[in-house]
Design an enzyme around this catalytic site. Sequence first.
Site, short mmCIF file in Angstrom:
data_model
loop_
_atom_site.label_atom_id
_atom_site.label_comp_id
_atom_site.label_asym_id
_atom_site.label_seq_id
_atom_site.Cartn_x
_atom_site.Cartn_y
_atom_site.Cartn_z
CG HIS A 111 20.81 79.71 23.93
ND1 HIS A 111 19.56 79.68 23.35
CD2 HIS A 111 20.64 80.14 25.21
CE1 HIS A 111 18.67 80.09 24.25
NE2 HIS A 111 19.30 80.39 25.38
CD GLU A 181 19.72 78.04 29.10
OE1 GLU A 181 19.37 78.96 29.83
OE2 GLU A 181 19.86 78.16 27.87
C1 PEP Z 1 17.53 81.33 27.88
O1 PEP Z 1 17.02 81.55 26.78
O2 PEP Z 1 18.72 81.01 28.00
C2 PEP Z 1 16.68 81.45 29.06
C3 PEP Z 1 17.06 80.86 30.16
O3 PEP Z 1 15.55 82.17 28.89
P1 PEP Z 1 14.41 82.43 29.99
O4 PEP Z 1 15.08 82.82 31.27
O5 PEP Z 1 13.61 83.56 29.42
O6 PEP Z 1 13.65 81.18 30.12
#
Ligand code: PEP
Length: 269
Positions: A111, A181
């Site tokens: 992450h 992400e």
């Molecule tokens: C995350 O931290 O994996 C994430 C997707 O956070 P958010 O949905 O708050 O952007």
Amino acid sequence: MNKQFMSARGLTLAKTGGSAFGGKKIIIANWKMNLSIKRSLEFIKKITKSKNEVVIAAPFTFLCEMSRHLKKKKIKLAGQNVSQFGAGAYTGDISAKMLKEEGCSYCLVGHSERRIYFKETDKEINQKILQLLRYKIKPVLCLGENASQRAKKQTNKIIQKQLKAALKGVKNPQEIIIAYEPIWAISTFQKSKIKRSASLKDIKEAHLMIKKMLVSLCKNKARQIKILYGGTVNPQNSQEILNLKEVDGALVGGASLKISSLNAIIKST
Ligand code: PEP
């Protein structure tokens, strides 16, 4: 060309060797370092039934108690991190075997918060994936570029590097789930009060690009590798994001901490 094969930058799902897309989606709630055991147990009681695979990535100390309460529900548990080592003198670490004993079927790996705040390297992330696979826990490999890398048009290069390193020595890549992400779209990394996810176009393009990379790295096994999107997914945008053919599910941070939001997201497709 069949319309279902959407093109992005000249790339199509057909060319990437077919699709693992379609069917039920995977929604992973990343609670990070929030809530308490008591609140987590109240929370899971209120999660509504869904055709989708719902997974809670909870803090380590909640896992044991939560797994007892989740036995009858179809909700799965995930670790948020795992040691790159199997066992031994690694104070503070939690092994893949321990996660298995606690009832985890999934575990987040790499992450952006771990990469940035805890300086996790691609090599460690690869070791963690190998540990998890030994214990039949599905690694959820988080990857993505930051804002300045995106501005410099380095997105592909960054993702390729992260992907290649993470998959080193992995014999069954189809056991891995990828979570794209983009760091600039994760709510906690955004400075402005109004949080924004990536656009649908950005998401489609990135997922197709990742699929293409997977095809070149994993050949025919790439078809089965699911790619989730994460970054400010909320009840307002979850339906349009999850309905993209290129998106196999979502990794949800902030919005997963509120039961009404999580329920709306898991029911949005
Ligand atoms: C995350 O931290 O994996 C994430 C997707 O956070 P958010 O949905 O708050 O952007």
